[in-house]
Structure formats: structure tokens, C-alpha cells
Write an enzyme that holds these catalytic residues in place. Sequence first.
Site, short mmCIF file in Angstrom:
data_model
loop_
_atom_site.label_atom_id
_atom_site.label_comp_id
_atom_site.label_asym_id
_atom_site.label_seq_id
_atom_site.Cartn_x
_atom_site.Cartn_y
_atom_site.Cartn_z
N ALA A 1 44.16 -51.81 -41.31
CA ALA A 1 43.50 -50.74 -42.05
C ALA A 1 43.02 -51.31 -43.38
O ALA A 1 43.32 -52.46 -43.72
CB ALA A 1 44.46 -49.59 -42.28
N CYS A 2 42.29 -50.52 -44.12
CA CYS A 2 41.75 -50.91 -45.43
C CYS A 2 42.83 -51.56 -46.29
O CYS A 2 43.92 -51.01 -46.38
CB CYS A 2 41.22 -49.66 -46.14
SG CYS A 2 40.60 -49.96 -47.79
#
Lengths: 83, 181
Positions: free
Chosen positions: A21-22
Site C-alpha cells: 500500500a502507499c
Amino acid sequence: MTTEELKNINANKIVDARGTACPGPLLAAKKAIGDIESGEIMEILSADEGTKHDIPKWCEKMEHEFLGVVEEDSYSRIFLKKA
Amino acid sequence: MNEEIEKQIQELQKKVNKLEKGTKDQLSMVVFSGELDKILAAMIIATGATAMDMKVKLFFTFWATASLRAPEKNVSGKNFMSKMFGIMLPKGSKKLKLSKMNMAGMGTAMMKGIMKKNKVASLEEMFVLAGELGVEINICEMSMNLMGFKKEEMIDYPHMNICGVATFLNDASESKVQLFI
């Protein structure tokens, strides 16, 4: 580029960042861009919704050419050309 | 007349030099809060900035310093107050709580579960990653003294320094982006 044109591209490098994820996909892109030459094409696979908005901004800053996004069922394919 | 122009050029040159120095592609951040969510946000921004080719300098101060304690390290020779602080403050990033909805630890545990499900890196992983990416961590010396922390009890981080406010101000004054979390 149209979606059809993007689908027919053979990227010089494909980065599979679907497991992160980010800011994982962004860091993966940054790492992988060193492996290709100027003018070559990189494809980033990301399941993170934010990535397709982040990569164009990243390209703007790094002066790469953002080519577009192809949506798959559970992830996006993001294309760019190295400056 | 020529002298006048030369003088003006010199002054302009000075200003240009100052401007160039003032706009490094650099991010300076004060990390003040000691909660899991806030420090995680700081670390995501910090590592993201390295992907944008920015140099990153973090200034850990006050409650945030406790997050850098290594759980396995113990130091002796602390006075009573330092020992008390040591016991009351979280020992490392794993002991941090959420700033909201902690609910006696339930909320924090739930959030960690959701983070795992969404493949968000844990704070421990973020520190390792930041170290690999060259993110600088400067720890405020005064905070260390106030809370009785010693450098020997901090995590092994490749780019860690103990410093004062002038270091932060100098870094911040030449950074394009400055943040306080």
C-alpha cells in the site's frame, strides 16, 4: 494514449507492486526506473487506488512521460516512459 | 555610473546565492507527537518524499522520541525521575497507541489488524525502510535529557544524530517543504 493502445504495449519492465500500500508502489517504481533506459516503457501493477493518481504526479516531478492507466478487475496497470 | 551598476550586480548575485541555497529539494519535518497514527503518517510522507528524489530530514522531539527506543535495550545508571519516565513512556514503536479510538488498546489492535489486511507497512517496517532510503533522523537532545533517554537505548538506525533546535532550523530554512506532526 487510448486504452487499446496501452493494452498492446510491451513494457520493457513490469513492476508488480500489488502486495503493498502507499507509499510502496511509488517506492517500487522509483527503484525499478533505474533498471531501464531513457525512452523505454515501464508498467506498474498496483492494487492501491491512490497509485494511479500518484504516478502522474511523480512523473511530473521526475520528468517522465505518463502514458495512462488500464483498469483490470482488482488492480490497475499504469504505464510511463522514462525521460 | 559603472561602479554603481557593478555594486548592484554584486548585490543581486548575493541575493541569488541566498535564494538558491534556500530552495533545496528537501523535506524537513518536526515529529513531535508520540502516537502510532501520527508517527506512521510522518514516516509515510518521509519515505514517499524519497521516491520524489527529495532529501528528508526528520527532527524527533518530545513524545515522538519514545518511539525510537529499542525494546530489547536497557541502560543502567539512571536517576529516579529518568527511571519513572522510562517506565511510563512507551518503550519503542510497538507500544504506541492511536491518538483517537484507542479504547484501552482495543482500537489500536484493531487498526493494526486492518493495516495488515490492507498491506500497509507497520511502523517497525517503516523505520527499516526509511533507513534504507537514507532518511535522516535527528533527535532533540533536550527531549532526550528531559525524559532521561540515552543514545544507547535507541534503535539501530543508520542515519541517526542527536542534535539541537539550530540543526532543525538550519535544515528547515533550506528545505522546500516543512511540516510539523
